[in-house]
Design a protein around this motif. Structure first.
Motif, PDB file in Angstrom:
ATOM      1  N   TYR A   1     -13.862  -6.459  18.433  1.00  0.00           N
ATOM      2  CA  TYR A   1     -12.940  -6.775  17.351  1.00  0.00           C
ATOM      3  C   TYR A   1     -13.082  -5.721  16.268  1.00  0.00           C
ATOM      4  CZ  TYR A   1     -10.597  -9.289  13.581  1.00  0.00           C
ATOM      5  OH  TYR A   1      -9.752  -9.643  12.558  1.00  0.00           O
ATOM      6  N   ASP A   2     -12.097  -4.838  16.208  1.00  0.00           N
ATOM      7  CA  ASP A   2     -12.121  -3.753  15.227  1.00  0.00           C
ATOM      8  C   ASP A   2     -10.688  -3.375  14.890  1.00  0.00           C
ATOM      9  OD1 ASP A   2     -12.889  -1.712  13.574  1.00  0.00           O
ATOM     10  OD2 ASP A   2     -13.368  -0.308  15.179  1.00  0.00           O
ATOM     11  N   PRO A   3      -9.984  -4.218  14.116  1.00  0.00           N
ATOM     12  CA  PRO A   3      -8.561  -3.942  13.835  1.00  0.00           C
ATOM     13  C   PRO A   3      -8.388  -2.697  12.988  1.00  0.00           C
ATOM     14  CG  PRO A   3      -9.353  -5.773  12.487  1.00  0.00           C
ATOM     15  CD  PRO A   3     -10.455  -5.440  13.455  1.00  0.00           C
ATOM     16  N   LEU A   4      -7.287  -2.023  13.211  1.00  0.00           N
ATOM     17  CA  LEU A   4      -6.979  -0.806  12.462  1.00  0.00           C
ATOM     18  C   LEU A   4      -6.202  -1.116  11.190  1.00  0.00           C
ATOM     19  CD1 LEU A   4      -6.995   2.338  12.463  1.00  0.00           C
ATOM     20  CD2 LEU A   4      -4.799   2.225  13.655  1.00  0.00           C
ATOM     21  N   TRP A   5      -5.265  -2.053  11.262  1.00  0.00           N
ATOM     22  CA  TRP A   5      -4.367  -2.339  10.150  1.00  0.00           C
ATOM     23  C   TRP A   5      -4.926  -3.422   9.236  1.00  0.00           C
ATOM     24  CZ3 TRP A   5       0.849  -0.573   9.314  1.00  0.00           C
ATOM     25  CH2 TRP A   5       1.276   0.380  10.233  1.00  0.00           C
ATOM     26  N   TYR A   6      -4.636  -3.287   7.964  1.00  0.00           N
ATOM     27  CA  TYR A   6      -4.855  -4.368   6.999  1.00  0.00           C
ATOM     28  C   TYR A   6      -3.489  -4.931   6.653  1.00  0.00           C
ATOM     29  CZ  TYR A   6      -5.519  -6.625   2.461  1.00  0.00           C
ATOM     30  OH  TYR A   6      -5.498  -7.525   1.412  1.00  0.00           O
ATOM     31  N   GLN A   7      -3.245  -6.170   7.059  1.00  0.00           N
ATOM     32  CA  GLN A   7      -1.947  -6.791   6.853  1.00  0.00           C
ATOM     33  C   GLN A   7      -2.097  -8.079   6.059  1.00  0.00           C
ATOM     34  OE1 GLN A   7      -0.954  -6.751  11.159  1.00  0.00           O
ATOM     35  NE2 GLN A   7       0.912  -5.693  10.533  1.00  0.00           N
ATOM     36  N   GLN A   8      -1.264  -8.240   5.051  1.00  0.00           N
ATOM     37  CA  GLN A   8      -1.238  -9.460   4.255  1.00  0.00           C
ATOM     38  C   GLN A   8       0.214  -9.729   3.844  1.00  0.00           C
ATOM     39  OE1 GLN A   8      -0.435  -8.382   0.950  1.00  0.00           O
ATOM     40  NE2 GLN A   8      -0.551  -6.330   1.823  1.00  0.00           N
ATOM     41  N   ASP A   9       0.486 -10.984   3.514  1.00  0.00           N
ATOM     42  CA  ASP A   9       1.858 -11.406   3.223  1.00  0.00           C
ATOM     43  C   ASP A   9       2.210 -11.301   1.750  1.00  0.00           C
ATOM     44  OD1 ASP A   9       2.188 -12.045   5.907  1.00  0.00           O
ATOM     45  OD2 ASP A   9       1.396 -14.073   5.628  1.00  0.00           O
ATOM     46  N   GLU A  10       1.210 -11.097   0.897  1.00  0.00           N
ATOM     47  CA  GLU A  10       1.476 -11.111  -0.537  1.00  0.00           C
ATOM     48  C   GLU A  10       2.278  -9.904  -0.997  1.00  0.00           C
ATOM     49  OE1 GLU A  10      -1.053 -11.247  -4.749  1.00  0.00           O
ATOM     50  OE2 GLU A  10      -2.057 -11.603  -2.833  1.00  0.00           O
ATOM     51  N   TYR A  11       2.049  -8.753  -0.383  1.00  0.00           N
ATOM     52  CA  TYR A  11       2.711  -7.518  -0.828  1.00  0.00           C
ATOM     53  C   TYR A  11       3.150  -6.732   0.402  1.00  0.00           C
ATOM     54  CZ  TYR A  11       3.251  -2.820  -2.830  1.00  0.00           C
ATOM     55  OH  TYR A  11       3.734  -1.589  -3.192  1.00  0.00           O
ATOM     56  N   ARG A  12       4.450  -6.543   0.554  1.00  0.00           N
ATOM     57  CA  ARG A  12       5.001  -5.803   1.681  1.00  0.00           C
ATOM     58  C   ARG A  12       5.124  -4.328   1.301  1.00  0.00           C
ATOM     59  NH1 ARG A  12       4.140  -8.110   6.007  1.00  0.00           N
ATOM     60  NH2 ARG A  12       5.916  -7.120   7.043  1.00  0.00           N
TER      61      ARG A  12
ATOM     62  N   SER B   1      -5.292  -3.431  -9.203  1.00  0.00           N
ATOM     63  CA  SER B   1      -5.127  -2.010  -8.906  1.00  0.00           C
ATOM     64  C   SER B   1      -5.726  -1.663  -7.550  1.00  0.00           C
ATOM     65  CB  SER B   1      -5.785  -1.167 -10.000  1.00  0.00           C
ATOM     66  OG  SER B   1      -5.171  -1.390 -11.243  1.00  0.00           O
ATOM     67  N   TRP B   2      -6.932  -2.155  -7.276  1.00  0.00           N
ATOM     68  CA  TRP B   2      -7.563  -1.895  -5.985  1.00  0.00           C
ATOM     69  C   TRP B   2      -6.845  -2.649  -4.863  1.00  0.00           C
ATOM     70  CZ3 TRP B   2     -11.125   1.567  -4.470  1.00  0.00           C
ATOM     71  CH2 TRP B   2     -11.848   2.236  -5.462  1.00  0.00           C
ATOM     72  N   PHE B   3      -6.283  -3.810  -5.179  1.00  0.00           N
ATOM     73  CA  PHE B   3      -5.526  -4.545  -4.156  1.00  0.00           C
ATOM     74  C   PHE B   3      -4.326  -3.723  -3.689  1.00  0.00           C
ATOM     75  CE2 PHE B   3      -1.723  -7.119  -3.373  1.00  0.00           C
ATOM     76  CZ  PHE B   3      -2.115  -7.779  -2.222  1.00  0.00           C
ATOM     77  N   PHE B   4      -3.573  -3.160  -4.637  1.00  0.00           N
ATOM     78  CA  PHE B   4      -2.423  -2.340  -4.262  1.00  0.00           C
ATOM     79  C   PHE B   4      -2.872  -1.066  -3.538  1.00  0.00           C
ATOM     80  CE2 PHE B   4      -0.329  -4.732  -7.797  1.00  0.00           C
ATOM     81  CZ  PHE B   4       0.678  -5.305  -7.031  1.00  0.00           C
ATOM     82  N   PHE B   5      -4.007  -0.508  -3.933  1.00  0.00           N
ATOM     83  CA  PHE B   5      -4.545   0.677  -3.270  1.00  0.00           C
ATOM     84  C   PHE B   5      -4.819   0.389  -1.796  1.00  0.00           C
ATOM     85  CE2 PHE B   5      -8.468   2.810  -1.860  1.00  0.00           C
ATOM     86  CZ  PHE B   5      -8.044   4.137  -1.879  1.00  0.00           C
ATOM     87  N   THR B   6      -5.510  -0.706  -1.519  1.00  0.00           N
ATOM     88  CA  THR B   6      -5.852  -1.040  -0.129  1.00  0.00           C
ATOM     89  C   THR B   6      -4.614  -1.461   0.659  1.00  0.00           C
ATOM     90  OG1 THR B   6      -6.419  -3.303  -0.809  1.00  0.00           O
ATOM     91  CG2 THR B   6      -8.200  -1.693  -0.716  1.00  0.00           C
ATOM     92  N   ALA B   7      -3.674  -2.159  -0.016  1.00  0.00           N
ATOM     93  CA  ALA B   7      -2.459  -2.586   0.689  1.00  0.00           C
ATOM     94  C   ALA B   7      -1.632  -1.382   1.108  1.00  0.00           C
ATOM     95  CB  ALA B   7      -1.644  -3.521  -0.200  1.00  0.00           C
ATOM     96  N   GLU B   8      -1.501  -0.396   0.236  1.00  0.00           N
ATOM     97  CA  GLU B   8      -0.700   0.792   0.560  1.00  0.00           C
ATOM     98  C   GLU B   8      -1.410   1.698   1.559  1.00  0.00           C
ATOM     99  OE1 GLU B   8      -0.002   2.409  -3.276  1.00  0.00           O
ATOM    100  OE2 GLU B   8       1.626   1.016  -3.754  1.00  0.00           O
TER     101      GLU B   8
END
Length: 583
Positions: A270-281, A414-421
């Motif tokens: 188990y080693d996913p590449l993508w970080y996906q969340q529904d809060e910010y597309r 700020s870090w949340f948007f950094f990791t999401a992008e």
């Protein structure tokens, strides 16, 4: 001499069987459902299906190629019912070990801060992304808070209860060290090297098991291909129902592939590449969504046009119907799904960017931590000069992080948007660790070096996984082409024999009928074989996605390519065989 040399191997096999039986019985004890209820709701129906399979294999008025799969299906259901508790415990063990390296790193980061050691476990218990490990952290804190046990006693108690040996050993060592008076951060910092080595061993072992499963899968699919060819050819000599025989063997083929899919799903690290969340597309998410919705709409449109052509409705349907008569069945099946390759290509392009960001992130987080520690300043002040350096594809996200911090956006957001992008799973987890560690008073240089070192080890393992994925893709593509060729060459052989039998007057011979061409419905069998190619494409694409850990849309590309490889081999085989007949 040979008898004595064989005894150790036999004893080892018996020991393995005893250990496996013991693990199954232990799994029944760990199962959340009552054993009596499980026996009535699952085991009894499974045994009934097995008995019906035996009766069907003996009493059904069908050829042996039909009766054998009936028996095997009943046996498969029985074994599935008996071993399901063991699989449940195994799934729980995988859930505990999959992210153990991240949890220990997170523990280490939190332990270097100024919070209480029980609060460290309490903080990890709130991280729902850790799944079973987060549940285990909450159980430890519950023993401390509710039952007034000391932390080392709670750790030792849970070390004996968890199904994972790796986690149990870690908790036991931690409990002993804390009881001896060692501080939590000293133990965890010293544990890093051991943890990384064990994680590397487990990861490489999983890749090695996948390599073995790849060879076994190749052997089994070749065997099932041989069985399908026999099911295609033998009815012309025996006079049995060809469609029923082929359909039954196809069902067995499907079950074999499903079994291998679940085994590979279990064995894959188990080693996913993508970080996906529904809060910010993010922009990448929107591009993939647009490509996916457009591709699905286009595919459904093509399917609708083919349906009109099949029924002959409307002038469009009549025009399409004339074209369909000139196209082979495999092409008609592969053509409507072709647009699904577009979202796969988009996702593949973004995955390459994510991999480059992961490579650049280790240098960025190490430089950030060292600069913050040397200048004794905030992250915003350090980023003002650090963002001018070239960090490749990660530079854009770093610049946007600085802009948000400079605009007084909260550090968490700020870090949340950094990791999401960035869309990277590793960047998200390690950035969260760094942020929490800094907020709780940790040394930024120590945090940066710790995170950079651990992430570099994971990236090395990912390169090995990429090599294993490429090998698996080559095997699946190759076996799809060879199996499709074998299926349709068998069908063409039957058509050739049927053509020859129609030209010969066998009634003049005394030995009677030797070729039963009338038992074949060639168009229906061609559809069934094309559906095998379609189903093989679905499962093979999912296997590739399980191994490479990429985006779900990436599997669409492999699905389309696999189907076209299989259908292309089928059309080429039919064309070559048709040329031989004409000659």
């Amino acid at each position: 001499m040979s008898e004595t040399s064989a005894d150790p191997g036999l004893d080892a096999q018996r020991q393995q069987l005893r250990e496996f039986a013991s693990s199954v019985l232990d799994a029944y004890e760990r199962m959340p459902m009552d054993n009596r209820k499980y026996g009535l709701t699952v085991l009894a129906p499974s045994a009934l299906c097995f008995i019906l399979g035996i009766v069907g294999a003996i009493a059904l008025p069908a050829p042996i190629l039909v009766r054998i799969p009936v028996f095997l299906l009943g046996m498969l259901i029985l074994f599935a019912g008996l071993l399901y508790p063991r699989l449940l415990v195994e799934d729980q063990r995988r859930g505990l070990e999959n992210q153990l390296h991240l949890v220990i790193t997170h523990l280490t980061v939190l332990s270097t801060t100024n919070i209480d050691r029980v609060a460290v476990f309490r903080q990890l218990g709130r991280e729902e992304e850790y799944g079973e490990l987060a549940v285990e952290m909450r159980r430890i804190t519950e023993l401390v808070d509710t039952w007034n046990q000391s932390l080392d006693d709670a750790l030792q108690r849970r070390s004996r209860a968890v199904p994972s040996r790796e986690l149990g050993d870690f908790l036991d060592r931690l409990a002993y060290s804390l009881n001896a008076g060692q501080s939590l951060d000293d133990f965890l910092l010293g544990e890093q090297r051991t943890m990384i080595e064990k994680y590397v061993t487990v990861y490489e072992s999983a890749l090695g098991n996948l390599d073995v499963m790849k060879d076994l899968y190749l052997s089994m699919i070749l065997s099932m291909t041989f069985a399908i060819i026999n099911a295609i050819v033998l009815p012309i000599l025996t006079g049995t129902d060809a469609t029923l025989t082929i359909a039954t063997v196809i069902v067995l083929f499907v079950f074999v592939q499903l079994g291998f899919y679940f085994v590979i799903r279990t064995m894959s690290p188990y080693d996913p590449l993508w970080y996906q969340q529904d809060e910010y597309r993010t922009k990448m998410d929107r591009q993939i969504d647009i490509a996916l919705y457009g591709a699905v709409a286009l595919s459904l449109t093509f399917i609708g046009i083919l349906a009109l052509g099949t029924a002959g409705w409307t002038p469009i349907g009549e025009a399409v119907r004339n074209v369909m008569f000139d196209l082979p069945v495999p092409v008609l099946i592969a053509a409507p799904i072709t647009p699904l390759a577009v979202p796969g290509l988009v996702a593949r392009h973004h995955e390459n960017d994510i991999k480059e960001r992961d490579e650049e992130y280790t240098g960025f987080i190490r430089a950030l931590g060292a600069s913050e520690s040397a200048k004794q300043s905030t992250t915003r002040a350090v980023l003002e000069s650090l963002r001018e350096k070239d960090f490749g594809v990660l530079s854009r996200e770093i610049d946007r992080l600085y802009v948000r911090l400079n605009m007084r956006v909260a550090p968490d957001r700020s870090w949340f948007f950094f990791t999401a992008e960035a869309s990277s799973y590793l960047i998200q987890k390690f950035s969260e660790m760094y942020l929490v560690g800094r907020q709780m008073g940790g040394d930024p240089k120590q945090l940066g070096e710790l995170i950079s070192k651990n992430m570099n080890e994971v990236l090395k393992l990912r390169r090995q996984r990429d090599q294993a994925t490429v090998t698996l893709i080559g095997v699946l593509y190759g076996i799809t082409a060879s199996a499709s060729f074998a299926f349709f060459i068998g069908l063409e052989v039957v058509e050739i024999l049927a053509t020859f039998s129609s030209k010969l007057n066998l009634a003049q011979f005394e030995f009677g009928q030797i070729i039963y061409a009338g038992v074949y419905n060639i168009p229906l069998i061609e559809y069934l074989l094309s559906l095998i190619i379609l189903f093989n494409g679905v499962l093979s694409a999912l296997m590739i996605r399980m191994v490479d850990g990429g985006h779900t849309a990436n599997s669409y590309l492999h699905f389309v390519v696999l189907v076209w490889i299989g259908c292309g081999a089928a059309v080429l085989t039919s064309s070559l065989a048709g040329g031989l007949i004409s000659v």
